[in-house]
Design a protein around this motif. Sequence first.
Motif, PDB file in Angstrom:
ATOM      1  N   ILE A 139       0.845  -1.200   0.000  1.00 51.75           N
ATOM      2  CA  ILE A 139       0.000   0.000   0.000  1.00 51.75           C
ATOM      3  C   ILE A 139       0.882   1.252   0.000  1.00 51.75           C
ATOM      4  CG2 ILE A 139      -1.648   1.325   1.405  1.00 51.75           C
ATOM      5  CD1 ILE A 139      -2.905  -1.433   2.187  1.00 51.75           C
ATOM      6  N   LEU A 140       1.948   1.234   0.817  1.00 51.01           N
ATOM      7  CA  LEU A 140       2.889   2.364   0.826  1.00 51.01           C
ATOM      8  C   LEU A 140       3.514   2.558  -0.561  1.00 51.01           C
ATOM      9  CD1 LEU A 140       4.694   1.797   4.236  1.00 51.01           C
ATOM     10  CD2 LEU A 140       3.377   3.820   3.601  1.00 51.01           C
ATOM     11  N   ALA A 141       3.846   1.449  -1.217  1.00 51.67           N
ATOM     12  CA  ALA A 141       4.497   1.537  -2.533  1.00 51.67           C
ATOM     13  C   ALA A 141       3.593   2.234  -3.551  1.00 51.67           C
ATOM     14  CB  ALA A 141       4.883   0.149  -3.026  1.00 51.67           C
ATOM     15  N   THR A 142       2.275   2.041  -3.403  1.00 51.65           N
ATOM     16  CA  THR A 142       1.355   2.700  -4.346  1.00 51.65           C
ATOM     17  C   THR A 142       1.189   4.186  -3.999  1.00 51.65           C
ATOM     18  OG1 THR A 142      -0.636   2.229  -3.041  1.00 51.65           O
ATOM     19  CG2 THR A 142       0.037   0.554  -4.657  1.00 51.65           C
ATOM     20  N   ARG A 143       1.714   4.587  -2.849  1.00 50.90           N
ATOM     21  CA  ARG A 143       1.563   5.996  -2.424  1.00 50.90           C
ATOM     22  C   ARG A 143       2.904   6.711  -2.350  1.00 50.90           C
ATOM     23  NH1 ARG A 143      -2.807   4.869   2.473  1.00 50.90           N
ATOM     24  NH2 ARG A 143      -4.421   3.983   1.118  1.00 50.90           N
ATOM     25  N   VAL A 144       3.863   6.176  -3.093  1.00 50.70           N
ATOM     26  CA  VAL A 144       5.240   6.659  -2.986  1.00 50.70           C
ATOM     27  C   VAL A 144       5.344   8.136  -3.414  1.00 50.70           C
ATOM     28  CG1 VAL A 144       6.126   6.018  -5.271  1.00 50.70           C
ATOM     29  CG2 VAL A 144       7.572   5.717  -3.261  1.00 50.70           C
ATOM     30  N   HIS A 145       4.401   8.606  -4.205  1.00 49.61           N
ATOM     31  CA  HIS A 145       4.437  10.007  -4.651  1.00 49.61           C
ATOM     32  C   HIS A 145       3.811  10.953  -3.626  1.00 49.61           C
ATOM     33  CE1 HIS A 145       5.517   8.497  -8.597  1.00 49.61           C
ATOM     34  NE2 HIS A 145       4.591   7.574  -8.409  1.00 49.61           N
ATOM     35  N   LEU A 146       3.114  10.364  -2.638  1.00 48.13           N
ATOM     36  CA  LEU A 146       2.379  11.191  -1.681  1.00 48.13           C
ATOM     37  C   LEU A 146       3.068  11.272  -0.322  1.00 48.13           C
ATOM     38  CD1 LEU A 146      -1.121   9.572  -2.396  1.00 48.13           C
ATOM     39  CD2 LEU A 146      -0.256  11.734  -3.326  1.00 48.13           C
ATOM     40  N   ILE A 147       4.008  10.324  -0.075  1.00 46.11           N
ATOM     41  CA  ILE A 147       4.613  10.233   1.259  1.00 46.11           C
ATOM     42  C   ILE A 147       6.108  10.525   1.145  1.00 46.11           C
ATOM     43  CG2 ILE A 147       4.888   8.731   3.271  1.00 46.11           C
ATOM     44  CD1 ILE A 147       2.555   7.053   2.217  1.00 46.11           C
ATOM     45  N   SER A 148       6.676  11.140   2.169  1.00 43.76           N
ATOM     46  CA  SER A 148       8.099  11.496   2.114  1.00 43.76           C
ATOM     47  C   SER A 148       8.961  10.235   2.144  1.00 43.76           C
ATOM     48  CB  SER A 148       8.464  12.404   3.287  1.00 43.76           C
ATOM     49  OG  SER A 148       8.604  11.627   4.463  1.00 43.76           O
ATOM     50  N   PRO A 149      10.087  10.254   1.426  1.00 43.90           N
ATOM     51  CA  PRO A 149      11.008   9.112   1.429  1.00 43.90           C
ATOM     52  C   PRO A 149      11.419   8.700   2.840  1.00 43.90           C
ATOM     53  CG  PRO A 149      11.677  10.699  -0.245  1.00 43.90           C
ATOM     54  CD  PRO A 149      10.543  11.328   0.513  1.00 43.90           C
ATOM     55  N   ALA A 150      11.605   9.665   3.721  1.00 51.11           N
ATOM     56  CA  ALA A 150      12.036   9.347   5.092  1.00 51.11           C
ATOM     57  C   ALA A 150      10.954   8.534   5.810  1.00 51.11           C
ATOM     58  CB  ALA A 150      12.332  10.626   5.861  1.00 51.11           C
ATOM     59  N   GLU A 151       9.692   8.931   5.600  1.00 50.51           N
ATOM     60  CA  GLU A 151       8.595   8.231   6.267  1.00 50.51           C
ATOM     61  C   GLU A 151       8.469   6.812   5.712  1.00 50.51           C
ATOM     62  OE1 GLU A 151       3.805   8.796   7.059  1.00 50.51           O
ATOM     63  OE2 GLU A 151       4.983  10.504   6.357  1.00 50.51           O
ATOM     64  N   ILE A 152       8.588   6.680   4.404  1.00 48.83           N
ATOM     65  CA  ILE A 152       8.506   5.350   3.793  1.00 48.83           C
ATOM     66  C   ILE A 152       9.646   4.469   4.301  1.00 48.83           C
ATOM     67  CG2 ILE A 152       8.790   4.102   1.599  1.00 48.83           C
ATOM     68  CD1 ILE A 152       6.936   5.970   0.326  1.00 48.83           C
ATOM     69  N   ALA A 153      10.847   5.029   4.344  1.00 50.19           N
ATOM     70  CA  ALA A 153      11.993   4.256   4.819  1.00 50.19           C
ATOM     71  C   ALA A 153      11.780   3.803   6.259  1.00 50.19           C
ATOM     72  CB  ALA A 153      13.268   5.085   4.700  1.00 50.19           C
ATOM     73  N   SER A 154      11.241   4.675   7.079  1.00 47.57           N
ATOM     74  CA  SER A 154      11.054   4.320   8.488  1.00 47.57           C
ATOM     75  C   SER A 154       9.963   3.257   8.640  1.00 47.57           C
ATOM     76  CB  SER A 154      10.794   5.586   9.313  1.00 47.57           C
ATOM     77  OG  SER A 154       9.548   5.550   9.946  1.00 47.57           O
ATOM     78  N   GLU A 155       8.922   3.337   7.822  1.00 49.05           N
ATOM     79  CA  GLU A 155       7.875   2.304   7.861  1.00 49.05           C
ATOM     80  C   GLU A 155       8.423   0.945   7.393  1.00 49.05           C
ATOM     81  OE1 GLU A 155       4.153   2.269   8.621  1.00 49.05           O
ATOM     82  OE2 GLU A 155       5.368   3.486   9.956  1.00 49.05           O
ATOM     83  N   TYR A 156       9.208   0.969   6.338  1.00 48.08           N
ATOM     84  CA  TYR A 156       9.793  -0.280   5.846  1.00 48.08           C
ATOM     85  C   TYR A 156      10.722  -0.878   6.899  1.00 48.08           C
ATOM     86  CZ  TYR A 156       7.901  -0.673   1.127  1.00 48.08           C
ATOM     87  OH  TYR A 156       7.055  -0.885   0.061  1.00 48.08           O
ATOM     88  N   GLN A 157      11.425  -0.020   7.615  1.00 52.44           N
ATOM     89  CA  GLN A 157      12.321  -0.492   8.671  1.00 52.44           C
ATOM     90  C   GLN A 157      11.529  -1.162   9.804  1.00 52.44           C
ATOM     91  OE1 GLN A 157      14.813   2.826   9.454  1.00 52.44           O
ATOM     92  NE2 GLN A 157      16.589   1.566  10.026  1.00 52.44           N
ATOM     93  N   ARG A 158      10.359  -0.599  10.072  1.00 50.51           N
ATOM     94  CA  ARG A 158       9.499  -1.167  11.118  1.00 50.51           C
ATOM     95  C   ARG A 158       8.926  -2.508  10.666  1.00 50.51           C
ATOM     96  NH1 ARG A 158       4.300  -1.341  12.138  1.00 50.51           N
ATOM     97  NH2 ARG A 158       3.662  -0.113  10.347  1.00 50.51           N
ATOM     98  N   LEU A 159       8.606  -2.633   9.384  1.00 53.40           N
ATOM     99  CA  LEU A 159       7.944  -3.846   8.880  1.00 53.40           C
ATOM    100  C   LEU A 159       8.912  -5.007   8.635  1.00 53.40           C
ATOM    101  CD1 LEU A 159       5.598  -2.047   6.289  1.00 53.40           C
ATOM    102  CD2 LEU A 159       4.869  -3.137   8.429  1.00 53.40           C
ATOM    103  N   GLU A 160      10.158  -4.694   8.321  1.00 52.37           N
ATOM    104  CA  GLU A 160      11.108  -5.732   7.890  1.00 52.37           C
ATOM    105  C   GLU A 160      11.282  -6.878   8.897  1.00 52.37           C
ATOM    106  OE1 GLU A 160      14.663  -7.937   7.476  1.00 52.37           O
ATOM    107  OE2 GLU A 160      14.473  -6.340   8.973  1.00 52.37           O
TER     108      GLU A 160
END
Lengths: 196, 196
Positions: A139-160
């Motif tokens: 879901i985050l990947a489909t919103r990559v244009h709407l969310i800051s790279p830092a926020e996406i990176a931090s979410e991916y770090q939490r999910l990994e």
Amino acid sequence: MILEGIVTTEDARGHVNIAPMGPQFEPGQDHFLLKPFATAHTYANLVQHPEGVLHVTDDVLLFAQAAIGLVEPTPALMPAARVRGQVLVDACRAYEFRIAEVDDTQDRVRMRAAIVHTWSQRDFFGFNRAKHAVIEAAILATRVHLISPAEIASEYQRLEPLVRKTGGRDEEQAFAILSQYVQEQTNSHAHKARPT
Amino acid sequence: MILEGIVTTEDARGHVNIAPMGPQFEPGQDHFLLKPFATAHTYANLVQHPEGVLHVTDDVLLFAQAAIGLVEPTPALMPAARVRGQVLVDACRAYEFRIAEVDDTQDRVRMRAAIVHTWSQRDFFGFNRAKHAVIEAAILATRVHLISPAEIASEYQRLEPLVRKTGGRDEEQAFAILSQYVQEQTNSHAHKARPT
């Protein structure tokens, strides 16, 4: 209830589109509500041919691929029974539908889909934190244009760690594909933003 | 794969314990691996009587209640077919098991469970972000003594919109029960920590 499922539709030339969708879905009812973005292939296809198939599946690798528009190789499909459309052979359940009503007066189109045939194929695994982490990552990947790279990176770090500790190979591969995709998107955006 | 399921076991007097458990479970295999904490009722019961039932269910209200040890009213149960145990009537699937091997040389006991009978009751809803948010909230609730109140509060804040936007009444009720529980636990800890 919002069901994170996979919808197949066909364009005028019979090319199958496989897309993740989150319809409003209540078990036991004979219809559900699709809310595609007006820019989505699914929407364009349904306008031309108002039939398709909604799938319930626990195959998160397919979700990941479909979210970034890279379903390769195409999964096994079989012709639908009551509509012109295709059923994913490996899904858990499939609902063949026909659009009965369209409301395009709002931001997101609302399409009322009547279920005309149901397939029961195999059991859904059940709750698994890795599978769900992949869904959130997709879901985050489909919103990559709407969310800051830092926020996406931090979410991916939490999910990994959830993927690593509670999933299998498919979940790891799905997460790896998504990680690579969001990184590429982020880099290409950073590049475009640079003054040249 | 770790399956977040519900296990029922019986104590010596026939009292049924309903507990959330995350066994290692691979679909299609005739066994799975339970890893209960040595302090858990499930472990104590299985030491006395090595039979029980693992359930796959999408009923997150039951997960929430079981996580905080407050399953009220007791959900409908029926006698297992091949073991001395109880099957949750409303589960999606149920696996009657007998413990075949115990390894207690590690921190967490490892119990190899042989599946002796399987029930297929109803379909699992599928991926739903609200249901999964409740599962994450329930897991946090069982770790309330290990995680700082601030971190728990921030996680619950992150999860709440998912429950509201994608779930139904059961999901909202489940999340409310868990929110109240973690708040009570946090307050009672804060109270205990105060010098008197």
